[in-house]
Each structure stands twice: as C-alpha cells, then as structure tokens.
Design an enzyme around this catalytic site. Structure first.
Site, PDB file in Angstrom:
ATOM      1  N   LYS A 176      35.450  32.046  44.599  1.00  0.00           N
ATOM      2  CA  LYS A 176      34.529  32.671  45.555  1.00  0.00           C
ATOM      3  C   LYS A 176      33.687  33.693  44.820  1.00  0.00           C
ATOM      4  O   LYS A 176      33.617  34.841  45.222  1.00  0.00           O
ATOM      5  CB  LYS A 176      35.317  33.380  46.663  1.00  0.00           C
ATOM      6  CG  LYS A 176      36.013  32.452  47.617  1.00  0.00           C
ATOM      7  CD  LYS A 176      36.710  33.229  48.718  1.00  0.00           C
ATOM      8  CE  LYS A 176      37.953  33.906  48.187  1.00  0.00           C
ATOM      9  NZ  LYS A 176      38.762  34.580  49.206  1.00  0.00           N
ATOM     10  N   MET A 225      36.232  46.112  42.083  1.00  0.00           N
ATOM     11  CA  MET A 225      35.130  45.649  42.948  1.00  0.00           C
ATOM     12  C   MET A 225      34.195  46.810  43.285  1.00  0.00           C
ATOM     13  O   MET A 225      33.679  46.891  44.409  1.00  0.00           O
ATOM     14  CB  MET A 225      35.686  45.008  44.233  1.00  0.00           C
ATOM     15  CG  MET A 225      36.522  43.775  43.950  1.00  0.00           C
ATOM     16  SD  MET A 225      37.284  43.059  45.412  1.00  0.00           S
ATOM     17  CE  MET A 225      38.660  44.165  45.691  1.00  0.00           C
ATOM     18  N   ASP A 241      41.245  30.240  40.882  1.00  0.00           N
ATOM     19  CA  ASP A 241      40.156  31.137  41.294  1.00  0.00           C
ATOM     20  C   ASP A 241      39.121  31.349  40.195  1.00  0.00           C
ATOM     21  O   ASP A 241      39.354  31.011  39.039  1.00  0.00           O
ATOM     22  CB  ASP A 241      40.748  32.512  41.634  1.00  0.00           C
ATOM     23  CG  ASP A 241      41.237  32.565  43.063  1.00  0.00           C
ATOM     24  OD1 ASP A 241      40.987  31.622  43.811  1.00  0.00           O
ATOM     25  OD2 ASP A 241      41.859  33.588  43.417  1.00  0.00           O
TER      26      ASP A 241
END
Ligand code: SAH
Length: 258
Positions: free
Chosen positions: A64, A177, A42
């Site tokens: 991503k 986040m 990732d």
C-alpha cells in the site's frame, strides 16, 4: 466465497521482516518462510526474502505504498484467509515488526475470527533498529531514560497529541510516518523551547540509498529539503542524537554563524 478444502491445514504466520536489509530477518522467520504455501508481502519488505520460500509457493504483493490503492486492509484480510483455507500456511510478511504501526493485530483478529491459528514472529522494528544501525542508541545512561515511538500521521490526518507531550519530556522521540508532517512536528518541539535539541532523519535505513541527516530542531526542516529526503524515513529527536560523530560539525557550524 471463503470455503475450506478439507485436506488443508490452514495457519497464518505474521512475520516481521525487519527494516530492509534481508540479513536482519530472524532465524525463526527463515524457517517460517521455508514452510510457506503462500507469502503475502508488503511494500517495505525486501523481495530477496521471498527466496527462502519454496519455489512453488504463491507470492503475492499486497503493498500500500502511498498513492497506490490496490489493496485495502479489508481486501488483504480476506485474501489472507482465502489463501489459508485453500492452500494452508500463509506467511504474512510485514516491514519491521508486525505490531509496531503494522496493523498486525487487525490481521490476527481477522484470522482468529475464522478459527485460523496465528503465530507471531517479531521483527527488528525500524523504530529501534534504524537508529541503532546509525549507532544512535534510543536510551543512554545520563542522556535518555525512555523513548517514545509515535506516528506522525494519525487516522484523522493531524499530528498526534502525543507528540506535544513527548516534546515536553526528556525522552528520545522516534516518529514513524512523519516526514510529510516534519514542519508541524518541529513546531511542536520549538513550542516546547527545544530549538537546539539534536534531531536526525534517516531515509531508507539498512537499505540502498540510506541517508542520514543530523541537525537541530531549528534547522532540520531546511536540511531535509536540501537533501531531498524521501520516504520511508524516520525522525529522531533527543540528546542521544548528539552522540553521533557528525553532530560535532553541526555544533561547529552553529558556532561559526553565531
Ligand atoms: N512495522 C514497521 C513500521 C511500519 S510504519 C516497523 O516496525 O518498522 C512505516 C514507517 O516506518 C515508515 O513511514 C517510516 O517512517 C518507518 N520505516 C520503516 N522502514 C524504514 C527504514 N528502512 N528506514 C527508515 N524508516 C523506516
């Protein structure tokens, strides 16, 4: 087409890479990488870890990062299975811990639906490890009896209702986040009367360009703008932030202004 080569023994290891510093990988993680036929990694994993995998292992970036749409979760799931059936041991290297906002269980579930066995190797989650590296404990006798780890960005784009509840508690609140949503999150704490609650933001914990801001709920948004903090970053709200040595200067500045 997903088709199995009969000489291959497929398996998947979901491996937590830790928050960034490659030395924060577990020994079990090193051993898993050493036997990998394929590594799917990732965005928030350190590429130095790929050196533990055999030179001939296939290494595929499936990140991503926001703004990139190269690999949907469905595409990652499918790749993982195709590689396992055709090459054997797939190490799925994920940032922090695979089961803390890592979509790890979705990948486990998908592999199991193809009868591919899965092992999970936990990693040092940024939610605890990044504050710890700054010597900010998530619990501390007399200051914090619990901690919450909450996402700042839910699937519907709103901030989580849990943040409003957490803001009304005495818990340490770690938000992942949450950088883009910081103004709304700070408002939630202000609505709970917590303007003076110590708050910190850590950018890129344990990695290059690590940056720490220590402030209060009242001033944290302005400080983050001044310092041009970028993702990945996490937010820490709670009395435990006052244990950081630089919090003394926050109090001194506050006293000078008032
Ligand atoms: N599974 C990961 C979290 C994935 S969600 C874990 O356990 O750590 C991704 C979020 O984690 C980022 O948006 C950021 O809020 C946080 N994060 C991950 N690595 C970080 C780091 N090195 N420093 C600060 N925050 C980090």
């Amino acid at each position: 087409m997903t088709q199995q080569n009969i000489h291959i023994v497929p398996k998947v290891t979901l491996l937590g890479a830790g928050p960034g510093d490659p030395e924060l990988l577990t020994l079990k993680g090193v051993k898993a990488l050493q036997t990998a036929n394929v590594v799917l990694y990732d965005a928030l994993t350190n590429e130095a870890l790929l050196d533990y995998a055999p030179a001939q292992a296939i290494k595929v970036y499936v990140g991503k990062r926001s703004g990139e749409h190269s690999h949907s979760q469905d595409a990652i799931n499918q790749l993982m299975i195709d590689y396992a059936l055709n090459y054997g041991h797939v190490v799925r290297l994920k940032g922090g811990d695979p089961f803390v906002f890592g979509r790890g269980y979705e990948e486990l579930d998908f592999a199991v639906s193809y009868n591919v066995p899965v092992s999970v190797i936990p990693g040092v989650s940024s939610s605890i490890g990044v504050p710890a590296l700054q010597q900010i404990p998530v619990t501390h006798r007399g200051l914090s009896e619990s901690f919450w780890v909450i996402t700042g960005t839910t699937t519907n784009g709103q901030i989580s209702d849990d943040i409003y509840q957490a803001a009304n508690s005495n818990a340490t609140v770690v938000v992942l986040m949450g950088l883009k949503q910081l103004p709304k999150i700070a408002e939630a704490f202000k609505a709970a009367g917590k303007q003076q609650l110590p708050a910190a933001v850590v950018q890129n914990g344990s990695a290059e360009n690590e940056k720490l801001i220590v402030s209060t709920v009242e001033n944290i948004v302005a400080r983050v703008q001044e310092e041009e903090i970028q993702a990945p970053a996490l937010l820490i709200f709670g009395e435990v932030v006052s244990l950081h040595p630089s919090f003394k200067s926050v109090i001194a500045q506050h006293a000078a202004i008032s």
